[in-house]
Design an enzyme around this catalytic site. Sequence first.
Site, PDB file in Angstrom:
ATOM      1  N   ALA A  66       8.020   3.970  -6.750  1.00 37.77           N
ATOM      2  CA  ALA A  66       8.083   4.431  -5.407  1.00 37.77           C
ATOM      3  C   ALA A  66      10.084   4.740  -5.416  1.00 37.77           C
ATOM      4  CB  ALA A  66       7.926   3.564  -4.295  1.00 37.77           C
ATOM      5  N   GLY A 112       4.444   1.787  -7.160  1.00 36.99           N
ATOM      6  CA  GLY A 112       3.157   2.415  -6.485  1.00 36.99           C
ATOM      7  C   GLY A 112       2.609   3.710  -7.590  1.00 36.99           C
ATOM      8  N   GLU A 115      -0.639   1.824  -8.406  1.00 35.89           N
ATOM      9  CA  GLU A 115      -1.850   1.554  -7.452  1.00 35.89           C
ATOM     10  C   GLU A 115      -2.064   3.357  -7.260  1.00 35.89           C
ATOM     11  OE1 GLU A 115       0.811  -1.603  -4.171  1.00 35.89           O
ATOM     12  OE2 GLU A 115       2.017  -0.173  -5.202  1.00 35.89           O
ATOM     13  N   GLU A 135       7.060  -5.724  -7.675  1.00 38.41           N
ATOM     14  CA  GLU A 135       8.029  -4.748  -6.467  1.00 38.41           C
ATOM     15  C   GLU A 135       8.533  -6.636  -6.243  1.00 38.41           C
ATOM     16  OE1 GLU A 135       4.249  -1.837  -6.038  1.00 38.41           O
ATOM     17  OE2 GLU A 135       4.584  -4.146  -7.477  1.00 38.41           O
TER      18      GLU A 135
END
Length: 258
Positions: A66, A112, A115, A135
């Site tokens: 991200a 992300g 994901e 993260e």
Amino acid sequence: MNFENILIEKENAISTIIINRPTKLNALNKATIEELHHAFKSLNEDKETRVIIITGSGEKAFVAGADISEFASFSTSEGAQLAAKGQELLFDYVQNMNKPVIAAVNGFALGGGLELAMASHFRVASDNAKMGLPEVTLGVIPGYGGTQRLPQLVGKGRAMEMIMTAQMIDAQTALNYGLVNHVVTQEELLTFTKGIATKIAKNSPNAIKEAIAAVNDNFKDGVNGFETEIKNFGACFGTADFIEGTTAFLEKRKAEFK
């Protein structure tokens, strides 16, 4: 809709979405998530598209995570809203698409990015791919479904280790874990993935839609996936696809689904 951060290519019944932010290693920012939502929604409604491939531009990254600069100053409520909105617009949306979504993972798929690949219905990786959820090195946890989908795919123990160590795994390890279905060279990635997509596109679009829903329900709390399978199996009998498929079988010819 005109897109700034993604490209869409269509070839027969296969549409490919390319995340195109090479200078940012295709990192997901708010604008890109919104564009991806609109692209997936449009292709889900496009009668000519039967299979969707999602990949990243260039050879370095699928999605390298991200865009941290967008949320570094967020409050607790803003952080929760960021995760909720992202899951609604993109990650849950992709998982529950009527049409199959295949992630062609080229290079880094981190945070992300991983994901998004996990929200897709399955994954093909290039042999230079690296995957991970880093993260916790930032003081947060995965917020776009990573803590839920990774254990479903690789098991609780491996998921816990990947999340808590924040370490990347290579493509062969991802294959061994069951995180990806196939590993091929970078040069072969899209051709190989399109080959699978072509096989899927020949089958009943309605049956595939019902199968996706039934499989997904097996992973939902309070939902009996077996009951969904029975209901969706029965629903297939009332479709033109069922008539064509069974008629073609009895006539010893290949079905042509419209």
